[in-house]
Design a protein around this motif. Structure first.
Motif, PDB file in Angstrom:
ATOM      1  N   VAL A  57      72.111  58.488  35.871  1.00  0.00           N
ATOM      2  CA  VAL A  57      72.239  57.062  35.588  1.00  0.00           C
ATOM      3  C   VAL A  57      71.485  56.247  36.637  1.00  0.00           C
ATOM      4  O   VAL A  57      70.758  55.301  36.301  1.00  0.00           O
ATOM      5  N   ARG A  58      71.615  56.621  37.904  1.00  0.00           N
ATOM      6  CA  ARG A  58      70.916  55.921  38.980  1.00  0.00           C
ATOM      7  C   ARG A  58      69.399  55.984  38.763  1.00  0.00           C
ATOM      8  O   ARG A  58      68.688  54.995  38.899  1.00  0.00           O
ATOM      9  N   GLU A  59      68.923  57.180  38.408  1.00  0.00           N
ATOM     10  CA  GLU A  59      67.498  57.382  38.137  1.00  0.00           C
ATOM     11  C   GLU A  59      67.034  56.506  36.971  1.00  0.00           C
ATOM     12  O   GLU A  59      65.987  55.846  37.046  1.00  0.00           O
ATOM     13  N   LEU A  60      67.809  56.490  35.892  1.00  0.00           N
ATOM     14  CA  LEU A  60      67.444  55.676  34.722  1.00  0.00           C
ATOM     15  C   LEU A  60      67.491  54.181  35.044  1.00  0.00           C
ATOM     16  O   LEU A  60      66.630  53.427  34.593  1.00  0.00           O
ATOM     17  N   ARG A  61      68.483  53.757  35.816  1.00  0.00           N
ATOM     18  CA  ARG A  61      68.560  52.336  36.198  1.00  0.00           C
ATOM     19  C   ARG A  61      67.311  51.937  36.985  1.00  0.00           C
ATOM     20  O   ARG A  61      66.770  50.863  36.780  1.00  0.00           O
ATOM     21  N   THR A  62      66.884  52.807  37.888  1.00  0.00           N
ATOM     22  CA  THR A  62      65.686  52.528  38.676  1.00  0.00           C
ATOM     23  C   THR A  62      64.457  52.447  37.766  1.00  0.00           C
ATOM     24  O   THR A  62      63.663  51.507  37.857  1.00  0.00           O
ATOM     25  N   GLN A  63      64.316  53.434  36.860  1.00  0.00           N
ATOM     26  CA  GLN A  63      63.177  53.448  35.936  1.00  0.00           C
ATOM     27  C   GLN A  63      63.144  52.210  35.046  1.00  0.00           C
ATOM     28  O   GLN A  63      62.078  51.655  34.789  1.00  0.00           O
ATOM     29  N   LEU A  64      64.313  51.799  34.576  1.00  0.00           N
ATOM     30  CA  LEU A  64      64.395  50.663  33.653  1.00  0.00           C
ATOM     31  C   LEU A  64      64.502  49.322  34.356  1.00  0.00           C
ATOM     32  O   LEU A  64      64.460  48.274  33.702  1.00  0.00           O
ATOM     33  N   GLY A  65      64.693  49.341  35.669  1.00  0.00           N
ATOM     34  CA  GLY A  65      64.864  48.091  36.407  1.00  0.00           C
ATOM     35  C   GLY A  65      66.137  47.359  36.021  1.00  0.00           C
ATOM     36  O   GLY A  65      66.180  46.139  35.995  1.00  0.00           O
ATOM     37  N   LYS A  66      67.180  48.117  35.721  1.00  0.00           N
ATOM     38  CA  LYS A  66      68.474  47.544  35.302  1.00  0.00           C
ATOM     39  C   LYS A  66      69.522  47.816  36.375  1.00  0.00           C
ATOM     40  O   LYS A  66      69.971  48.945  36.525  1.00  0.00           O
ATOM     41  N   ASP A  67      69.913  46.790  37.107  1.00  0.00           N
ATOM     42  CA  ASP A  67      70.969  46.956  38.108  1.00  0.00           C
ATOM     43  C   ASP A  67      72.352  47.025  37.467  1.00  0.00           C
ATOM     44  O   ASP A  67      73.272  47.636  38.018  1.00  0.00           O
ATOM     45  N   THR A  68      72.495  46.362  36.315  1.00  0.00           N
ATOM     46  CA  THR A  68      73.784  46.322  35.621  1.00  0.00           C
ATOM     47  C   THR A  68      73.536  46.528  34.129  1.00  0.00           C
ATOM     48  O   THR A  68      72.395  46.608  33.680  1.00  0.00           O
ATOM     49  N   GLY A  69      74.619  46.607  33.384  1.00  0.00           N
ATOM     50  CA  GLY A  69      74.509  46.749  31.937  1.00  0.00           C
ATOM     51  C   GLY A  69      74.713  48.179  31.487  1.00  0.00           C
ATOM     52  O   GLY A  69      75.187  49.038  32.234  1.00  0.00           O
ATOM     53  N   ILE A  70      74.315  48.428  30.251  1.00  0.00           N
ATOM     54  CA  ILE A  70      74.567  49.722  29.605  1.00  0.00           C
ATOM     55  C   ILE A  70      73.325  50.599  29.674  1.00  0.00           C
ATOM     56  O   ILE A  70      72.214  50.154  29.415  1.00  0.00           O
ATOM     57  N   ILE A  71      73.558  51.854  30.033  1.00  0.00           N
ATOM     58  CA  ILE A  71      72.525  52.881  30.039  1.00  0.00           C
ATOM     59  C   ILE A  71      73.011  53.995  29.107  1.00  0.00           C
ATOM     60  O   ILE A  71      74.155  54.449  29.222  1.00  0.00           O
ATOM     61  N   ASN A  72      72.163  54.428  28.184  1.00  0.00           N
ATOM     62  CA  ASN A  72      72.493  55.515  27.265  1.00  0.00           C
ATOM     63  C   ASN A  72      71.494  56.649  27.432  1.00  0.00           C
ATOM     64  O   ASN A  72      70.302  56.404  27.630  1.00  0.00           O
ATOM     65  N   PHE A  73      71.978  57.868  27.333  1.00  0.00           N
ATOM     66  CA  PHE A  73      71.111  59.032  27.254  1.00  0.00           C
ATOM     67  C   PHE A  73      71.908  60.172  26.639  1.00  0.00           C
ATOM     68  O   PHE A  73      73.135  60.097  26.524  1.00  0.00           O
ATOM     69  N   ASP A  74      71.185  61.194  26.199  1.00  0.00           N
ATOM     70  CA  ASP A  74      71.830  62.335  25.563  1.00  0.00           C
ATOM     71  C   ASP A  74      71.825  63.534  26.498  1.00  0.00           C
ATOM     72  O   ASP A  74      70.867  63.757  27.244  1.00  0.00           O
ATOM     73  N   ASP A  75      72.915  64.293  26.466  1.00  0.00           N
ATOM     74  CA  ASP A  75      73.031  65.532  27.222  1.00  0.00           C
ATOM     75  C   ASP A  75      73.580  66.593  26.279  1.00  0.00           C
ATOM     76  O   ASP A  75      74.755  66.534  25.889  1.00  0.00           O
ATOM     77  N   GLU A  76      72.726  67.513  25.856  1.00  0.00           N
ATOM     78  CA  GLU A  76      73.129  68.624  24.983  1.00  0.00           C
ATOM     79  C   GLU A  76      73.859  68.129  23.731  1.00  0.00           C
ATOM     80  O   GLU A  76      74.907  68.644  23.353  1.00  0.00           O
ATOM     81  N   GLY A  77      73.302  67.106  23.111  1.00  0.00           N
ATOM     82  CA  GLY A  77      73.871  66.587  21.869  1.00  0.00           C
ATOM     83  C   GLY A  77      75.025  65.620  22.052  1.00  0.00           C
ATOM     84  O   GLY A  77      75.622  65.167  21.081  1.00  0.00           O
ATOM     85  N   VAL A  78      75.358  65.285  23.287  1.00  0.00           N
ATOM     86  CA  VAL A  78      76.440  64.326  23.558  1.00  0.00           C
ATOM     87  C   VAL A  78      75.819  63.045  24.097  1.00  0.00           C
ATOM     88  O   VAL A  78      75.037  63.072  25.052  1.00  0.00           O
ATOM     89  N   ARG A  79      76.143  61.918  23.491  1.00  0.00           N
ATOM     90  CA  ARG A  79      75.648  60.618  23.946  1.00  0.00           C
ATOM     91  C   ARG A  79      76.474  60.197  25.155  1.00  0.00           C
ATOM     92  O   ARG A  79      77.703  60.111  25.089  1.00  0.00           O
ATOM     93  N   VAL A  80      75.806  59.959  26.258  1.00  0.00           N
ATOM     94  CA  VAL A  80      76.454  59.498  27.489  1.00  0.00           C
ATOM     95  C   VAL A  80      76.124  58.023  27.632  1.00  0.00           C
ATOM     96  O   VAL A  80      74.955  57.639  27.609  1.00  0.00           O
ATOM     97  N   THR A  81      77.135  57.210  27.760  1.00  0.00           N
ATOM     98  CA  THR A  81      76.961  55.777  27.941  1.00  0.00           C
ATOM     99  C   THR A  81      77.606  55.378  29.254  1.00  0.00           C
ATOM    100  O   THR A  81      78.778  55.661  29.480  1.00  0.00           O
ATOM    101  N   SER A  82      76.825  54.735  30.094  1.00  0.00           N
ATOM    102  CA  SER A  82      77.342  54.243  31.369  1.00  0.00           C
ATOM    103  C   SER A  82      77.200  52.728  31.374  1.00  0.00           C
ATOM    104  O   SER A  82      76.110  52.203  31.154  1.00  0.00           O
ATOM    105  N   ASP A  83      78.285  52.051  31.597  1.00  0.00           N
ATOM    106  CA  ASP A  83      78.271  50.588  31.650  1.00  0.00           C
ATOM    107  C   ASP A  83      78.652  50.141  33.045  1.00  0.00           C
ATOM    108  O   ASP A  83      79.691  50.532  33.565  1.00  0.00           O
TER     109      ASP A  83
END
Length: 156
Positions: A57-83
């Motif tokens: 999540v930290r890596e994705l926030r850095t890539q997307l330039g999002k300090d806050t909000g929702i980040i979604n990604f998939d892990d082995e067919g499971v949707r992971v959502t971090s808000d």
């Protein structure tokens, strides 16, 4: 016969109210322990999930330039959502000063600010009667949900 939590849950509230005070006390304590254990287990699992996914999540926030909000990604067919919600905290004394400046300039502070007035009940009840009388028309006393705690009586 000792009433189990499963049996208590299957009973109507009226039926459950008909059991002895000692049984109610026992199942209430058992339910509280069950709830506490379940909360501790959920917190433990949530901690493991955070440990597993926080680096991604930290890596994705850095890539997307999002300090806050929702980040979604998939892990082995499971949707992971971090808000990570924003929780702004406003300095009340500074806002009060700003509201006074707005009012002094002839504008209405309520157009810019949500203004809330509160009186702590402890302070209110400690005031002299003449001061309470001034505030009384603005006070409405509401009640919360009643709670009951059962414990063994102290034998004397």
């Amino acid at each position: 016969m000792s009433l189990s939590l499963e049996q208590a849950q299957a009973m109507s509230i009226g039926e459950l109210a008909g059991v002895t005070a000692a049984e109610l006390m026992r199942v209430q304590a058992e339910a509280a322990t069950y709830l506490r254990n379940a909360k501790e287990l959920k917190d433990w699992i949530d901690g493991a999930i955070a440990m597993k996914y926080e680096p991604k999540v930290r890596e994705l926030r850095t890539q997307l330039g999002k300090d806050t909000g929702i980040i979604n990604f998939d892990d082995e067919g499971v949707r992971v959502t971090s808000d990570l919600p924003k929780k702004p905290v406003w300095d009340q004394s500074q806002l009060s000063e700003i509201a006074q400046r707005i009012a002094a300039s002839g504008d209405n502070p309520a157009e810019f600010l949500d203004i809330t007035y509160k009186v702590a009940e402890r302070k209110y009840t400690a005031w002299p009667e003449n001061l309470r009388t001034v505030f009384e028309p603005a006070r409405t006393l509401k009640t919360g949900k009643p709670t009951f705690r059962l414990s063994l009586s102290q034998e004397q």
